[in-house]
Design a protein around this motif. Structure first.
Motif, PDB file in Angstrom:
ATOM      1  N   ILE A   1     -12.184  -2.281  -4.546  1.00 46.74           N
ATOM      2  CA  ILE A   1     -11.582  -1.965  -3.322  1.00 46.74           C
ATOM      3  C   ILE A   1     -11.890  -3.089  -2.324  1.00 46.74           C
ATOM      4  O   ILE A   1     -12.931  -3.132  -1.508  1.00 46.74           O
ATOM      5  CB  ILE A   1     -11.834  -0.542  -2.637  1.00 46.74           C
ATOM      6  CG1 ILE A   1     -11.764   0.489  -3.837  1.00 46.74           C
ATOM      7  CG2 ILE A   1     -11.003  -0.211  -1.440  1.00 46.74           C
ATOM      8  CD1 ILE A   1     -10.119   0.513  -4.227  1.00 46.74           C
TER       9      ILE A   1
ATOM     10  N   HIS B   1      -5.637  -1.301  -7.480  1.00 45.67           N
ATOM     11  CA  HIS B   1      -6.896  -0.608  -6.923  1.00 45.67           C
ATOM     12  C   HIS B   1      -7.832  -1.631  -6.470  1.00 45.67           C
ATOM     13  O   HIS B   1      -8.580  -1.959  -7.306  1.00 45.67           O
ATOM     14  CB  HIS B   1      -7.611   0.649  -7.694  1.00 45.67           C
ATOM     15  CG  HIS B   1      -6.530   1.476  -8.415  1.00 45.67           C
ATOM     16  ND1 HIS B   1      -5.794   2.374  -7.857  1.00 45.67           N
ATOM     17  CD2 HIS B   1      -6.598   1.331  -9.912  1.00 45.67           C
ATOM     18  CE1 HIS B   1      -5.256   3.059  -8.896  1.00 45.67           C
ATOM     19  NE2 HIS B   1      -5.480   2.454 -10.033  1.00 45.67           N
TER      20      HIS B   1
ATOM     21  N   ARG C   1     -14.839   4.643  -0.674  1.00 44.83           N
ATOM     22  CA  ARG C   1     -13.089   4.229  -0.669  1.00 44.83           C
ATOM     23  C   ARG C   1     -13.170   4.207  -2.217  1.00 44.83           C
ATOM     24  O   ARG C   1     -11.995   4.452  -2.715  1.00 44.83           O
ATOM     25  CB  ARG C   1     -13.121   2.900   0.007  1.00 44.83           C
ATOM     26  CG  ARG C   1     -13.136   2.535   1.465  1.00 44.83           C
ATOM     27  CD  ARG C   1     -12.978   1.255   1.702  1.00 44.83           C
ATOM     28  NE  ARG C   1     -13.153   1.211   3.392  1.00 44.83           N
ATOM     29  CZ  ARG C   1     -12.841  -0.021   3.978  1.00 44.83           C
ATOM     30  NH1 ARG C   1     -12.666  -1.057   3.058  1.00 44.83           N
ATOM     31  NH2 ARG C   1     -13.057   0.007   5.217  1.00 44.83           N
ATOM     32  N   TYR C   2     -14.096   4.158  -3.121  1.00 46.18           N
ATOM     33  CA  TYR C   2     -13.800   4.101  -4.493  1.00 46.18           C
ATOM     34  C   TYR C   2     -13.611   5.685  -5.222  1.00 46.18           C
ATOM     35  O   TYR C   2     -13.016   5.411  -6.211  1.00 46.18           O
ATOM     36  CB  TYR C   2     -15.067   3.308  -5.252  1.00 46.18           C
ATOM     37  CG  TYR C   2     -15.385   2.095  -4.968  1.00 46.18           C
ATOM     38  CD1 TYR C   2     -14.746   1.030  -6.274  1.00 46.18           C
ATOM     39  CD2 TYR C   2     -15.659   1.596  -4.088  1.00 46.18           C
ATOM     40  CE1 TYR C   2     -15.095  -0.560  -6.067  1.00 46.18           C
ATOM     41  CE2 TYR C   2     -15.956   0.059  -3.472  1.00 46.18           C
ATOM     42  CZ  TYR C   2     -15.545  -0.726  -4.643  1.00 46.18           C
ATOM     43  OH  TYR C   2     -15.691  -2.171  -4.536  1.00 46.18           O
TER      44      TYR C   2
ATOM     45  N   HIS D   1      -1.433   6.645  -0.861  1.00 44.96           N
ATOM     46  CA  HIS D   1      -1.735   7.777  -1.816  1.00 44.96           C
ATOM     47  C   HIS D   1      -2.186   8.813  -1.099  1.00 44.96           C
ATOM     48  O   HIS D   1      -3.649   8.774  -0.594  1.00 44.96           O
ATOM     49  CB  HIS D   1      -2.359   7.370  -3.085  1.00 44.96           C
ATOM     50  CG  HIS D   1      -2.302   8.557  -3.931  1.00 44.96           C
ATOM     51  ND1 HIS D   1      -3.713   9.173  -4.559  1.00 44.96           N
ATOM     52  CD2 HIS D   1      -1.507   9.189  -4.659  1.00 44.96           C
ATOM     53  CE1 HIS D   1      -3.518  10.165  -5.278  1.00 44.96           C
ATOM     54  NE2 HIS D   1      -2.160  10.093  -5.354  1.00 44.96           N
TER      55      HIS D   1
ATOM     56  N   VAL E   1      -5.773   2.789  -1.871  1.00 45.85           N
ATOM     57  CA  VAL E   1      -6.102   3.500  -3.025  1.00 45.85           C
ATOM     58  C   VAL E   1      -5.174   3.178  -4.049  1.00 45.85           C
ATOM     59  O   VAL E   1      -5.712   2.701  -5.245  1.00 45.85           O
ATOM     60  CB  VAL E   1      -5.905   5.046  -2.947  1.00 45.85           C
ATOM     61  CG1 VAL E   1      -6.097   5.698  -4.175  1.00 45.85           C
ATOM     62  CG2 VAL E   1      -6.787   5.539  -1.679  1.00 45.85           C
TER      63      VAL E   1
ATOM     64  N   ASP F   1       0.829  -1.067   0.015  1.00 40.02           N
ATOM     65  CA  ASP F   1      -0.069  -0.039  -0.075  1.00 40.02           C
ATOM     66  C   ASP F   1       0.913   1.137  -0.066  1.00 40.02           C
ATOM     67  O   ASP F   1       1.531   1.405   0.909  1.00 40.02           O
ATOM     68  CB  ASP F   1      -0.874  -0.032   1.165  1.00 40.02           C
ATOM     69  CG  ASP F   1      -1.884   1.128   1.010  1.00 40.02           C
ATOM     70  OD1 ASP F   1      -2.007   1.901   0.324  1.00 40.02           O
ATOM     71  OD2 ASP F   1      -3.067   0.754   1.971  1.00 40.02           O
TER      72      ASP F   1
ATOM     73  N   ASN G   1     -11.594   7.842  -4.455  1.00 47.41           N
ATOM     74  CA  ASN G   1     -10.414   8.355  -4.832  1.00 47.41           C
ATOM     75  C   ASN G   1      -9.561   7.458  -5.902  1.00 47.41           C
ATOM     76  O   ASN G   1      -8.538   7.893  -6.785  1.00 47.41           O
ATOM     77  CB  ASN G   1      -9.343   8.197  -3.492  1.00 47.41           C
ATOM     78  CG  ASN G   1      -9.590   9.309  -2.390  1.00 47.41           C
ATOM     79  OD1 ASN G   1      -9.962  10.167  -2.952  1.00 47.41           O
ATOM     80  ND2 ASN G   1      -9.638   8.896  -1.124  1.00 47.41           N
ATOM     81  N   ALA G   2      -9.781   6.030  -5.979  1.00 45.56           N
ATOM     82  CA  ALA G   2      -9.250   5.253  -6.911  1.00 45.56           C
ATOM     83  C   ALA G   2      -9.667   5.115  -8.266  1.00 45.56           C
ATOM     84  O   ALA G   2      -9.116   5.081  -9.232  1.00 45.56           O
ATOM     85  CB  ALA G   2      -9.180   3.915  -6.307  1.00 45.56           C
TER      86      ALA G   2
ATOM     87  N   ASP H   1      -0.973   6.939 -12.232  1.00 42.97           N
ATOM     88  CA  ASP H   1      -1.279   6.634 -10.952  1.00 42.97           C
ATOM     89  C   ASP H   1      -0.454   5.153 -11.067  1.00 42.97           C
ATOM     90  O   ASP H   1      -0.174   4.567  -9.904  1.00 42.97           O
ATOM     91  CB  ASP H   1      -2.507   6.235 -10.486  1.00 42.97           C
ATOM     92  CG  ASP H   1      -3.368   5.793 -11.591  1.00 42.97           C
ATOM     93  OD1 ASP H   1      -2.999   5.906 -12.856  1.00 42.97           O
ATOM     94  OD2 ASP H   1      -4.532   5.036 -11.189  1.00 42.97           O
TER      95      ASP H   1
END
Length: 294
Positions: free
Chosen positions: A164, A203, A258-259, A10, A16, A7, A261-262, A62
């Motif tokens: 995630i 991710h 949580r999704y 990020h 992420v 991890d 940001n990715a 990324d």
């Protein structure tokens, strides 16, 4: 042995962006390296002096933004990448310009700017890299590739979507400029033909078991079709984002945030809108050229 994502935290947020250290038949390798803004964290968690190969899924910042930093400080590392992406590692100026159009002033904070990778370090993918199976997996990007080891782990990048873990929803992240829905359908089929025992996702996390992999692919495929149809049929940006957020929240509840940001939903709208617009333009041009002259 099931791999575990490293991890990169990020922007200080867990789960992420991850990368994977892989023991290959040709020595230790790193699958993706994250953005330039995570390079310090990458160095903290991975002894890059031991790494012989950097296996890139694609050149989005990324996933590959720190590649130039890695090679600058560790010039022994061979960087493996799809042929379409290779020139943009050596000269990232167009990549940076494209990213600035998408991210604007937030680019430096989010991902930073990539450094050039010397051409002698760049190895264009064929059928193997570090003696792992390698194959093109376009759809999310024309320059996307995936890798499969001898234990059945498919290092998928974004080819099979964003999930995630332990969440179940799969976001078919579709940013501009070159998503290709037809190619993505073929990639899903190709992944299933390889029958991976697990998917290693950047991710974020590992999808374990052949049945779970097949279910994951089906979710990604169904959501991609549904979201693409919404944009094709005229949903506005705001309508699309609300509908997609509702999809994710129905599956994930409190974990849905949580999704964001990715896989920002705005990017998927922009990518799908551009796909349909360019397709209509091509069809109109073809129809015009086929019109007989009187």
């Amino acid at each position: 042995m099931t791999p575990a994502p490293i991890d990169l935290r990020h922007l200080g947020v867990e789960r992420v962006i991850g990368v994977y250290r892989i023991e290959t038949p040709d020595g230790p390798a790193l699958f993706d390296c994250g953005p330039a803004t995570c390079y310090d964290e990458l160095q903290r968690q991975v002894d890059l002096n031991e790494i012989k190969h950097l296996l890139l899924s694609h050149i989005h910042l990324d996933h590959a933004g720190a590649a130039g930093h890695v090679v600058r400080d560790h010039p022994h590392i061979a960087v493996h990448v799809h042929a379409v992406g290779a020139p943009h590692l050596v000269d990232p100026s167009r990549l940076i310009s494209s990213a600035r159009r998408l991210y604007g002033d937030t680019l430096d904070t989010l991902y930073g700017e990539p450094l050039p990778v010397p051409s002698q370090n760049v190895h264009v993918l064929e059928q193997e890299a570090a003696r792992l199976r390698a194959f093109a997996t376009p759809g999310h990007a024309s320059h996307h590739a995936s890798y499969m080891d001898g234990e059945g782990t498919l290092y998928a990048g974004d080819a099979t979507g964003v999930r995630i873990l332990p969440g179940e929803f799969v976001v078919p992240h579709a940013p501009p400029p070159d998503i290709d829905l037809e190619a993505w359908e073929r990639t899903f089929e190709q992944v299933l033909l390889h029958q991976p025992a697990r998917l290693a996702l950047i991710h974020f996390g590992v999808v374990e078991g052949t049945e779970e992999v097949a279910e994951h692919i089906e979710r990604a495929r169904n959501t991609l079709r549904a979201w693409a149809e919404r944009v094709r049929d005229g949903l506005t940006h705001d309508e699309f984002v609300v509908a997609a957020e509702t999809d994710i929240e129905a599956s994930e509840g409190e974990r849905a945030s949580r999704y964001a940001n990715a896989a920002p939903l705005t990017q998927s709208y922009l990518g799908l809108e551009r796909y349909w617009r360019k397709r209509r333009e091509r069809e109109a041009a073809a129809s015009g050229s086929a019109t007989p002259r009187v």
